[in-house]
Scaffold this motif. Structure first.
Motif, PDB file in Angstrom:
ATOM      1  N   ILE A 199       0.851  -1.201   0.000  1.00  0.00           N
ATOM      2  CA  ILE A 199       0.000   0.000   0.000  1.00  0.00           C
ATOM      3  C   ILE A 199       0.884   1.247   0.000  1.00  0.00           C
ATOM      4  N   LEU A 200       1.949   1.215   0.824  1.00  0.00           N
ATOM      5  CA  LEU A 200       2.891   2.338   0.885  1.00  0.00           C
ATOM      6  C   LEU A 200       3.476   2.614  -0.504  1.00  0.00           C
ATOM      7  N   LYS A 201       3.854   1.553  -1.183  1.00  0.00           N
ATOM      8  CA  LYS A 201       4.415   1.702  -2.552  1.00  0.00           C
ATOM      9  C   LYS A 201       3.410   2.361  -3.475  1.00  0.00           C
ATOM     10  N   ALA A 202       2.168   1.872  -3.390  1.00  0.00           N
ATOM     11  CA  ALA A 202       1.137   2.422  -4.271  1.00  0.00           C
ATOM     12  C   ALA A 202       0.930   3.902  -3.996  1.00  0.00           C
ATOM     13  N   VAL A 203       0.913   4.276  -2.725  1.00  0.00           N
ATOM     14  CA  VAL A 203       0.718   5.694  -2.377  1.00  0.00           C
ATOM     15  C   VAL A 203       1.903   6.523  -2.893  1.00  0.00           C
ATOM     16  N   GLU A 204       3.106   5.974  -2.727  1.00  0.00           N
ATOM     17  CA  GLU A 204       4.289   6.686  -3.240  1.00  0.00           C
ATOM     18  C   GLU A 204       4.242   6.826  -4.769  1.00  0.00           C
TER      19      GLU A 204
ATOM     20  N   VAL B  15     -10.115  -2.324  -3.119  1.00  0.00           N
ATOM     21  CA  VAL B  15      -8.961  -2.885  -3.831  1.00  0.00           C
ATOM     22  C   VAL B  15      -8.373  -4.027  -2.997  1.00  0.00           C
ATOM     23  N   VAL B  16      -7.445  -4.747  -3.617  1.00  0.00           N
ATOM     24  CA  VAL B  16      -6.733  -5.794  -2.871  1.00  0.00           C
ATOM     25  C   VAL B  16      -5.262  -5.399  -2.748  1.00  0.00           C
ATOM     26  N   ASP B  17      -4.655  -5.781  -1.627  1.00  0.00           N
ATOM     27  CA  ASP B  17      -3.264  -5.373  -1.373  1.00  0.00           C
ATOM     28  C   ASP B  17      -2.269  -6.120  -2.265  1.00  0.00           C
ATOM     29  N   THR B  18      -2.771  -7.130  -3.019  1.00  0.00           N
ATOM     30  CA  THR B  18      -1.881  -7.916  -3.860  1.00  0.00           C
ATOM     31  C   THR B  18      -1.698  -7.311  -5.249  1.00  0.00           C
ATOM     32  N   ASN B  19      -2.371  -6.176  -5.487  1.00  0.00           N
ATOM     33  CA  ASN B  19      -2.327  -5.612  -6.832  1.00  0.00           C
ATOM     34  C   ASN B  19      -1.984  -4.118  -6.757  1.00  0.00           C
ATOM     35  N   ILE B  20      -0.682  -3.827  -6.861  1.00  0.00           N
ATOM     36  CA  ILE B  20      -0.230  -2.439  -6.716  1.00  0.00           C
ATOM     37  C   ILE B  20      -0.786  -1.558  -7.830  1.00  0.00           C
ATOM     38  N   LYS B  21      -0.890  -2.133  -9.018  1.00  0.00           N
ATOM     39  CA  LYS B  21      -1.394  -1.364 -10.153  1.00  0.00           C
ATOM     40  C   LYS B  21      -2.850  -0.931  -9.912  1.00  0.00           C
ATOM     41  N   MET B  22      -3.629  -1.919  -9.441  1.00  0.00           N
ATOM     42  CA  MET B  22      -5.040  -1.616  -9.154  1.00  0.00           C
ATOM     43  C   MET B  22      -5.129  -0.555  -8.063  1.00  0.00           C
ATOM     44  N   MET B  23      -4.309  -0.710  -7.007  1.00  0.00           N
ATOM     45  CA  MET B  23      -4.333   0.262  -5.917  1.00  0.00           C
ATOM     46  C   MET B  23      -3.986   1.659  -6.433  1.00  0.00           C
TER      47      MET B  23
END
Lengths: 343, 615
Positions: free
Chosen positions: A34-39, A179-187
């Motif tokens: 999630i942190l990666k996606a937010v970044e 969303v699901v935490d397994t999909n950074i793109k989706m997040m």
């Protein structure tokens, strides 16, 4: 109608938001992704980096502000929504992100949660739902399925869980996504939509807790079963899912139903088309309620409806009063009403 | 004005109590009398006494609403012990107030309300007007309801509307008694009921009818007159404590250049502050009515982080709910003012009554070592200056400040010399400039030990704060044992050093001697009056009153050391005296406590001090 804020891009990168602090979540915890996606998302929003404020409550997820190089407040348990409301009302220019968990916002902070949704300030809420208390080491939460065996429910829980989406829509929420935490793109995609939505946006992240609730969302997220159990919703698109993209959702009577395309005369035309922007929340709440094994879990933006924001109304009122009030300063105020002079 | 000028008696001061059913408009009657008192130049103080229920059963003692005014030709510090004149609109009002009037008080009654069914409701077996229980009093019997209806007959109002103005009949009578002019009150009717000329006319007629009735009847042997008080030159107005508190904050926001943010939840007797701030968006003051007490303070902490002068207002039970959040403000070292308008406790207690029993909660009611500045307003008009000072201390020292007022100050009113906002002390918060290369979130000012205020939206100052222990200077999360101890001590010392920025304790009377009377907060006026009267009678007795509680004024020990006996008076079981015992264990303390939900009376204090003086 949707409610979108468009801003020009700034020359920012992921690096601008990475903190120099050691990230102390457990290895394998969904928080990392999630942190990666937010970044990924923050540099793309066209918002100056000093205008982000990340606030949180208490819990594993609520350590989040410490791991972002933005302004941030790590608050107290359950109260992040109140903190976020105060920041946003005080300065509507700020991009306020609220990080919270199922314990933080569904239990101790349940009251603040429904009220922030009802008021609709432009705040982005990321609700990490791992259906367990992690930081206190494994007690059931208000989203744990009935019968969950945990440290404080050795025989299983005796209570019905909350579904956050139902709660958001019940509180007159204007934006809900999952969303699901397994999909950074989706997040990343959904967080961006949440950011652009003007008003309170709630994104529920189905998150795994490797230590205390491992595989709680396995049916939805595991490689073998995810295609059959994830329905990614897109505006204007039919609700089709499955590895072969041969399943869909139809409305039969007043209920949703899973059908197979090509069977019993069902064609793609019979499948419900997603409209996240309709005011009517009927289908949205039904979509939010869908859960495996009977249904796929609805992911993506389930509801995104235009409305005025709380701070907009408050500040319009401030501007109006400034223009029309006879009182220009506090001296004027002190002289209102009955006064008398002593010679 | 009066035909009976030959019978005018000059008084130094007088106390009037207007009492009626809670729907009878006694608060308005009282406040209109206050306005006319201001015009004649008397000093005055008022106090409303109303039930917790909005409309308790009509005609019962629990439904009685009262308004007391004390006015005089000298400095008036209290709303008066007992009334010299009681206006009782029904038997219940008479019954409820018999203990609050002097032995020879004049009693004005509406005889129309003194009927059998009302005696029962009030709990009288017989008509109190005829059973001899009012012996010693001058009772003025007036058929107020009948004459009110008669006065407005030609206006053809319905019965209910006609009766509504009967309070003005009583006011007219009292105006005559005290040789008052009614033009100002007429002006009030004209403004207030602008859209309804019939109501203006009705109120005027009824007031005049009361005035002339009083002039005509033989019952009034005399009328009374009180000369103007020798107040300082200047522009005056009347303020309640809650109004003054709200205005003090608005002034502090303007003077500090910060927007005001109040996060609050309605609670008796503090709600008026929230209501007042809500009216003033033109000053960019935002009042946020939150979903509960906790959201009230936490939203204020958010607004404080974002650069506002942030407040929350509450009363005792609400302060309990805010405890954890105050701890967050202590840890994050953000400025915030928490107002506790104290009421009778514990639990829901006595919501409309006054007490000083939240002191220990304010000082120590949090987990961990969580020091905050505590100050206590000393009078209704001092609420203005206390709110202003609380804001200044919070903003300049980067710390939560608890401002204690109480129900009596909050609802009571007194004469207020209107200051110029520009004449108030400057407020300079330690706001960091953009891209300051030396900025560290917890790098402190050497003198005050405050940390800098870096406001979101400012370039180059991104940082995180939160409830976890902070590393010295950097503000990073730290679990280091020695760092924790250092931070605990520093936060305490930051608050202790505020003693350098507050006035020293002053003493009224001999600077050393036998007896030092001590009070704190809202009891100032009543203790001062008792001390002044005793000193005028030639007694040697000194008085020191505390407004600053945490930290205490730095000369406190010095003052205490100069007297043989110290007596601490407070409306609780002895919270401040125990705080003094803790800080200055070398002295002996006597105490005088009253926990009845009522303020001290001057007479009881004088009696107690006199007996000490005679020991």
């Amino acid at each position: 109608m949707e409610n979108i804020i468009e801003t020009p891009k700034l020359a920012l990168t992921k690096k601008d938001f990475e903190s120099d602090r050691m990230v102390k979540w457990c290895p394998g915890c969904g928080d990392h992704a999630i942190l990666k996606a937010v970044e990924n998302v923050f540099p793309e929003l066209g918002i100056p980096k000093e205008n982000f404020v990340v606030v949180s409550g208490i819990g594993c997820s609520s350590r989040f502000p410490y791991y972002m190089n933005t302004y941030g407040v790590h608050g107290i348990h359950g109260r992040a929504a109140a903190l976020a409301t105060g920041v946003k009302l005080a300065n509507p220019e700020l991009s306020v992100w609220m990080i919270t968990g199922d314990g933080d916002s569904m239990a101790i902070g349940g009251n603040h949660f429904i009220h922030v949704v009802r008021r609709n300030p432009d705040i982005n809420i990321l609700l990490f739902n791992n259906k367990i208390y992690g930081l206190t080491k494994g007690q059931f939460s208000p989203t744990s399925p009935e019968g969950s065996k945990t440290k404080t429910s050795p025989q299983g829980t005796y209570e019905a869980p909350f579904n956050p989406g139902e709660l958001v829509i019940g509180a007159h929420g204007k934006f809900f996504a999952r969303v699901v935490d397994t999909n950074i793109k989706m997040m990343s995609q959904v967080f961006t939509e949440a950011a652009k939505h003007k008003g309170t946006s709630v994104v529920e992240i189905l998150e795994n807790c490797v230590i205390f609730n491992n595989q709680i969302h396995a049916l939805i997220t595991s490689r073998d079963t995810k295609d059959e159990n994830q329905l990614f919703l897109e505006a204007g698109e039919p609700m089709i899912f499955g590895k072969e993209r041969d399943k869909g959702i139809v409305l039969r009577g007043t209920n949703l139903e899973v059908v197979k395309i090509g069977e019993n005369g069902i064609t793609e035309k019979d499948i419900l088309v997603h409209d996240p922007h309709t005011e009517d929340s009927g289908i949205h709440v039904m979509l939010a309620s869908m859960m495996p094994p009977e249904f796929p879990a609805a992911l993506g933006v389930i509801r995104s409806v235009k409305s005025h924001t709380f701070e907009e109304l408050v500040w319009n009122s401030v501007e109006h009063e400034k223009k029309t009030s006879k009182l220009k300063n506090v001296d004027d105020l002190l002289h209102t009403g009955n006064t008398w002079v002593k010679q | 004005m009066s035909d009976k000028k030959d019978r005018v008696i000059e008084l130094k001061n007088a106390v009037i109590r207007f009492a009626g059913d809670s729907g009878d408009g006694m608060q308005l009657t009282g406040s209109l009398f206050s306005d006319s008192t201001a015009i004649v130049g008397n000093d005055f103080a008022t106090f409303p006494d109303y039930p917790a229920e909005i409309r308790a059963p009509q005609g019962t003692v629990s439904g009685v609403s009262g308004f007391q005014i004390h006015f005089g030709d000298m400095d008036i510090h209290t709303s008066g012990d007992q009334a010299d004149v009681l206006v009782a609109m029904n038997p219940a009002s008479l019954k409820a107030n018999m203990n609050w009037i002097t032995r020879d008080a004049i009693i004005i009654v509406d005889t129309d309300a003194f009927v059998e069914k009302n005696f029962k409701k009030a709990g009288y077996d017989e008509n109190p007007l005829t059973d001899g229980s009012l012996t010693g009093h001058l009772v003025i019997e007036a058929p107020i309801t009948t004459m009110t209806k008669e006065a407005v007959k030609e206006l053809q109002l319905d019965n209910k509307s006609a009766q509504k103005s009967k309070n003005m009949f009583a006011l007219g009578m009292v105006f005559f008694m005290f040789n008052r002019d009614y033009e100002g009150t007429f002006k009030f009717f004209e403004d207030k009921f602008k859209s309804n000329p019939l109501v203006v006319e009705a109120n005027k007629k009824v007031l005049l009818a009361g005035y002339h009735f009083a002039n005509t009847i033989e019952a009034f042997a005399n009328t009374y007159k009180i000369e103007p008080a020798p107040l300082k030159k200047g522009l005056y107005r009347n303020v309640t404590g809650n109004l003054a508190t709200a205005w003090g904050f608005l002034a502090a926001a303007e003077r500090s250049g910060r927007n005001l943010f109040l996060g609050s939840y309605p609670i008796t007797p503090a709600s008026e502050i929230l209501q007042e701030i809500s009216k003033h968006k033109q000053f960019t003051a935002i009042a946020f009515q939150a979903e509960d007490e906790i959201a009230g303070i936490v939203s204020a902490i958010g607004a404080s982080y974002a650069g506002s002068l942030a407040l929350t207002t509450t009363s005792g039970p609400g302060l309990s709910l805010k405890s954890e959040a105050i701890g967050l403000a202590v840890m994050t070292e953000l400025p915030i003012v928490i107002v506790d308008v104290q009421r009778g406790g514990p639990s829901t207690g006595l919501p409309t009554k006054s007490e000083q029993s939240d002191l220990m909660q304010a000082l120590f009611g949090r987990n961990g070592e969580a020091p905050v500045i505590v100050i206590a307003a000393t009078s209704s008009s001092d609420c203005f200056y206390s709110a202003y000072e609380a804001s200044k201390l919070a903003l300049e020292h980067m710390t939560p400040v608890i401002l204690l007022t109480d129900g009596a100050l909050a609802n009571g009113s007194e004469v207020f010399l209107i200051p110029q906002v520009a004449s108030l002390p400057e407020i300079v918060p330690p706001i960091v400039k953009a891209n300051d290369p030396d900025f560290k979130p917890y790098k402190r000012d050497e003198k005050k030990l405050n940390r800098p205020w870096a406001i979101p939206g400012t370039e180059g100052l991104r940082h995180r704060v939160g409830g976890l222990e902070k590393e010295d200077v950097t503000g990073h999360v730290s679990y280091d044992p020695l760092n924790h101890e250092k931070m605990v001590k520093t936060r305490q010392e930051k608050v202790d050093r505020v003693a350098e920025y507050i006035p020293e304790l002053s003493v009224i009377g001999e600077k050393e001697g036998d007896i030092l009377v001590i009070g704190w907060g809202g009891t100032y006026g009543v203790i001062l009056t008792a001390i002044e009267e005793l000193r005028e009678e030639g007694q040697k007795i000194s008085f020191a009153h505390f407004k600053h509680i945490m930290p205490l004024p730095k000369n406190t020990g010095d003052v205490l050391s100069k007297y043989k006996r110290i007596i601490v008076c407070e409306n609780n079981l002895g919270q401040f005296v125990n705080y003094l015992r803790m800080n200055f264990p070398m002295y002996d303390y006597l105490q005088y406590n009253k926990v009845q939900g009522l303020p001290f009376m001057v007479s009881e204090l004088k009696a107690h001090f006199s007996s000490l003086l005679n020991e």
